[in-house]
Design an enzyme around this catalytic site. Structure first.
Site, PDB file in Angstrom:
ATOM      1  N   HIS A 186     -35.024  -0.308  72.043  1.00  0.00           N
ATOM      2  CA  HIS A 186     -35.109  -0.939  73.362  1.00  0.00           C
ATOM      3  C   HIS A 186     -33.787  -1.003  74.129  1.00  0.00           C
ATOM      4  CE1 HIS A 186     -36.978  -3.065  76.507  1.00  0.00           C
ATOM      5  NE2 HIS A 186     -37.864  -3.742  75.804  1.00  0.00           N
ATOM      6  N   TYR A 206     -43.174 -15.587  79.762  1.00  0.00           N
ATOM      7  CA  TYR A 206     -42.295 -14.489  80.193  1.00  0.00           C
ATOM      8  C   TYR A 206     -43.150 -13.290  80.580  1.00  0.00           C
ATOM      9  CZ  TYR A 206     -38.473 -11.011  79.771  1.00  0.00           C
ATOM     10  OH  TYR A 206     -37.554 -10.019  79.993  1.00  0.00           O
ATOM     11  N   THR A 230     -34.479  -5.077  84.163  1.00  0.00           N
ATOM     12  CA  THR A 230     -35.636  -5.980  84.217  1.00  0.00           C
ATOM     13  C   THR A 230     -35.235  -7.362  84.714  1.00  0.00           C
ATOM     14  OG1 THR A 230     -35.323  -6.700  81.917  1.00  0.00           O
ATOM     15  CG2 THR A 230     -36.782  -4.802  82.314  1.00  0.00           C
TER      16      THR A 230
END
Length: 792
Positions: free
Chosen positions: A499, A616, A629
């Protein structure tokens, strides 16, 4: 590699008579020559793209137009009209004859004017892109009224912008004009990275604005006493240390391309010491009901060919940049680290390494590691050549004997980062182990050939769950690589991705394109790859990676495997295929599908836990340079009011009104986060500044330690140029998922496929009895049904 081939190609020996006998292998020499030619061509191509990017949005056409204008002025203008400015500043111009003087002045003037024109266009576009009013235009409002006179006037501009005679929604005249001007400046076919320098910087929100938005999001989650305390903490922060931290953050935003991204990557990802498996990495699945071939070697060969095409499109920047509404460009710099990227473990902080000019992939099969060259003689191997290489690996690995510790070596990447970093420095920093490890880390990507055969069975959901779980926390995945391809024995393919280097939108785009290209490449009736092996092709077999792992390192590997197995058994993962209705029905209700689903998730969580929680939802800030993001806090006061109305069985009209209010509020929150007005990234950066200055903030400390018990994200679908769900409904993918963020919470990923299907990937931990993925999936299904009944 090239030097070794050249040594083999050119050999000589001295005969007994003293004569020198020279042997030239023309095939290898041609191979080396083609390789060198392609390297030169690639470097020239990169230089060309770099130049185009530096002068964008000016084009070669504008250069020639300026040249023609200046030539006309030089040749036909009077003495007073000549370009005297360039005459005065070009040295030694008076020594040239009139013709050469005209050529030099025209050339220098054209270049100067062209660069000025480029500067003006770039900054004009950057200024235009700071406008975000288009996001508040009514995208979902269906046009049912007769076109007005203004609609008819703006129709040509609409056609220029979108290529359509009319739009399914109305756009205001300012938005239409804005889109048209942007479209004209951007041009028809910009390159992948051409628009990077035109993107505006992410703005730093005001401290007071962030505090006000934060207090609105926590109001439904706390009682009056707690809320009063948070108000006091926020007020003290705003009137105290907050403004000082803000000044430092504003200064950082001046010299950095994005005031968030570098710190986010460093502190959230690279400094994290928890295992990547489940906690950070995520997965993406193949098509559920369609597999183009059952032969694994053929499927892997075609899929790698598709991946190499995707890499070529990135390298040459021929991959089209992402444009929101076909106009607003998204930052695409994350694509540059897709291939040949590895997260290297370090004791304190990991580092991301991006290797250039990699020509091989690392393949794991039957407990052994191999290096497979996918480029030979300067060209990519074709599918049938790659299939032969995979067949060789499958057959050879049956008889090869694994080195001590080799089979479970990847368990180190699944464990604690400090332990892996220490083991790497101690046992893999020299000799054979260092060489073999570097081959894996420098590879384009890693491939795992798995002997299991995952299937999708509508009557047995456990099979799909096991398939997904094997991709999120599989035993042999190399979790440090940017992405790993897993090829199953029955021809299925899936992806696990790290990620830190990029967000899921990049991998989902890659997967979508490559799954479609794989099918387009086609297979023979027997299921093998199409094509043939060239007669002049020297196909070297893959090389086996050798290891010399000592007993102490083997013990560490065994312990890492044991801990990874414990984490795997604790993960509870379930996939829900919701096909009762989908985006089609939601759009008929004139609502945002994402907002609709988020509200359904809030209703489902309340049914599951009997309370609301901090939620979230991931949104993107790629409308800005180096954007990644932002967080959307989905649990709003409006959403809670709607959930309470459903639970209390309020009148239908009241619930519908509250639902629309909740959807409107969620849409506003999402748009604010995309426009740089989010809450959490700003607070995070203020916290980092406070740590640099050695300041303590009770407010920031409390805000940033609150757990996200419901973490959600939508997987985008339809990014590919060949995606057509209506034409090929059997090729739909279930998307992908991730693990829970809080130990006692849920992770929910969803993908909207076509008009009638939504997949939900629900994850949690078995060790917490209050969570259960199947029970929560049923609650999601029930919540979607409850909301449907309101509008039926």
């Amino acid at each position: 590699m090239a030097e070794a081939r050249l040594a083999v190609a050119f050999q000589f020996q001295v005969t007994d008579d003293g004569e020198i006998s020279i042997h030239l292998d023309k095939r290898i020499i041609n191979d080396v020559f083609r390789s060198a030619t392609r390297v030169i061509h690639r470097k020239l191509f990169k230089s060309r793209n770099a130049f185009i990017q530096s002068v964008f949005p000016a084009t070669s056409i504008s250069f020639f137009i300026i040249a023609i204008i200046l030539t006309t002025v030089q040749v036909f203008g009077g003495d007073e009209n000549k370009l005297q400015l360039f005459h005065d500043y070009i040295p030694r111009l008076h020594r040239l004859d009139p013709t050469m003087k005209t050529i030099v002045v025209t050339l220098v003037g054209t270049v100067a004017c062209w660069l000025i024109w480029s500067f003006i266009l770039r900054n004009t576009l950057k200024l235009l892109l700071t406008y975000k009013g288009w996001m508040w235009s009514p995208h979902g409002a269906t046009v049912t009224t007769k076109p007005s006179f203004l609609d008819k006037i703006t129709a040509p501009l609409v056609f220029l912008v979108t290529g359509r005679r009319s739009l399914p929604w109305k756009l205001s005249l300012p938005v239409t004009m804005w889109m048209g001007i942007c479209k004209i400046i951007i041009g028809r076919k910009p390159k992948l990275l051409s628009l990077q320098n035109c993107l505006p910087k992410l703005p730093v929100p005001s401290v007071k604005g962030t505090m006000d938005r934060y207090l609105l999001t926590v109001r439904p989650l706390v009682d009056d006493e707690q809320y009063t305390r948070l108000e006091e903490l926020a007020s003290d922060f705003t009137n105290g240390i907050g403004n000082r931290l803000q000044r430092y953050l504003i200064m950082k935003s001046w010299w950095s391309s994005n005031y968030v991204t570098d710190w986010w990557e460093q502190y959230v990802y690279l400094k994290g010491r928890t295992p990547l498996m489940i906690n950070s990495n995520y997965y993406c699945l193949d098509s559920l009901s369609y597999t183009p071939t059952k032969i694994r070697s053929a499927r892997m060969a075609n899929f790698i060919t598709a991946l190499m095409k995707f890499k070529y499109d990135i390298d040459t920047e021929s991959l089209a940049p992402r444009l929101a509404m076909g106009t607003a460009p998204l930052c695409c710099e994350q694509y540059t680290r897709t291939f040949s990227t590895t997260r290297i473990p370090k004791i304190v902080q990991d580092q991301i390494e991006h290797y250039k000019d990699a020509r091989h992939v690392a393949v794991f099969c039957n407990g052994k590691w191999y290096a497979l060259s996918v480029i030979s003689g300067g060209r990519r191997l074709n599918p049938i050549e790659l299939q032969k290489q995979f067949i060789w690996i499958e057959e050879t690995s049956e008889t090869d004997v694994a080195s001590q510790g080799e089979t479970d070596l990847s368990a180190l990447t699944a464990g604690d980062r400090t332990t892996w970093a220490s083991a790497r420095e101690t046992y893999f920093a020299k000799g054979t182990n260092k060489h073999s490890l570097s081959i894996i880390e420098k590879s384009l990507f890693t491939i795992i050939l798995d002997d299991s055969e995952p299937v999708y069975d509508p009557d047995d959901h456990t099979k799909l769950d096991s398939y997904a779980k094997s991709m999120l926390c599989g035993s042999h995945i190399w979790y440090d690589k940017s992405f790993t391809i897993v090829g199953f024995k029955n021809g299925k393919v899936a992806i696990n991705a790290e990620h830190s280097w990029a967000d899921a939108t990049i991998i989902s785009h890659l997967a979508e394109e490559c799954f479609n290209w794989d099918i387009e490449l086609g297979y023979t009736e027997e299921g093998n790859c199409k094509g043939y092996v060239r007669d002049d092709m020297i196909l070297h077999p893959p090389s086996r990676l050798r290891w010399d792992i000592p007993k102490a390192a083997v013990d560490i590997i065994k312990q890492a495997r044991l801990l990874a197995t414990e984490r795997q058994s604790d993960l509870d993962l379930h996939i829900l295929k919701h096909d009762n209705y989908g985006k089609g029905f939601i759009k008929k209700c004139k609502m945002s599908p994402d907002a609709y689903i988020q509200i359904a998730l809030q209703l489902a969580y309340f049914k599951n836990q009997g309370k609301f929680c901090l939620t979230y939802e991931s949104s993107m800030t790629r409308l800005f340079r180096s954007g990644r993001t932002e967080t959307v806090r989905s649990c709003s006061s409006q959403t809670c009011a709607f959930v309470n109305s459903i639970m209390s069985k309020a009148p239908k009209e009241e619930s519908i009104s509250l639902m629309r209010s909740a959807v409107t509020r969620h849409t506003e929150l999402f748009r604010e986060s995309m426009c740089g007005l989010g809450i959490d990234r700003h607070l995070f950066c203020l916290y980092v500044v406070s740590k640099y200055l050695g300041e303590e903030s009770p407010f920031l400390q409390e805000v940033l330690t609150q757990p996200w018990r419901l973490s959600t994200s939508q997987t985008p679908y339809g990014q590919g140029t060949h995606t057509d769900v209506r034409k090929y409904p059997n090729r739909i993918s279930a998307g992908g998922g991730f693990g829970p963020v809080a130990d006692d919470g849920y992770g929910v990923s969803y993908i909207i496929v076509g008009e009638d299907i939504i997949f939900f990937h629900v994850s949690c931990n078995n060790s917490f009895p209050n969570t259960n993925s199947r029970r929560f999936a049923e609650d999601i299904k029930g919540a979607m049904k409850d909301i449907q009944h309101l509008f039926s």
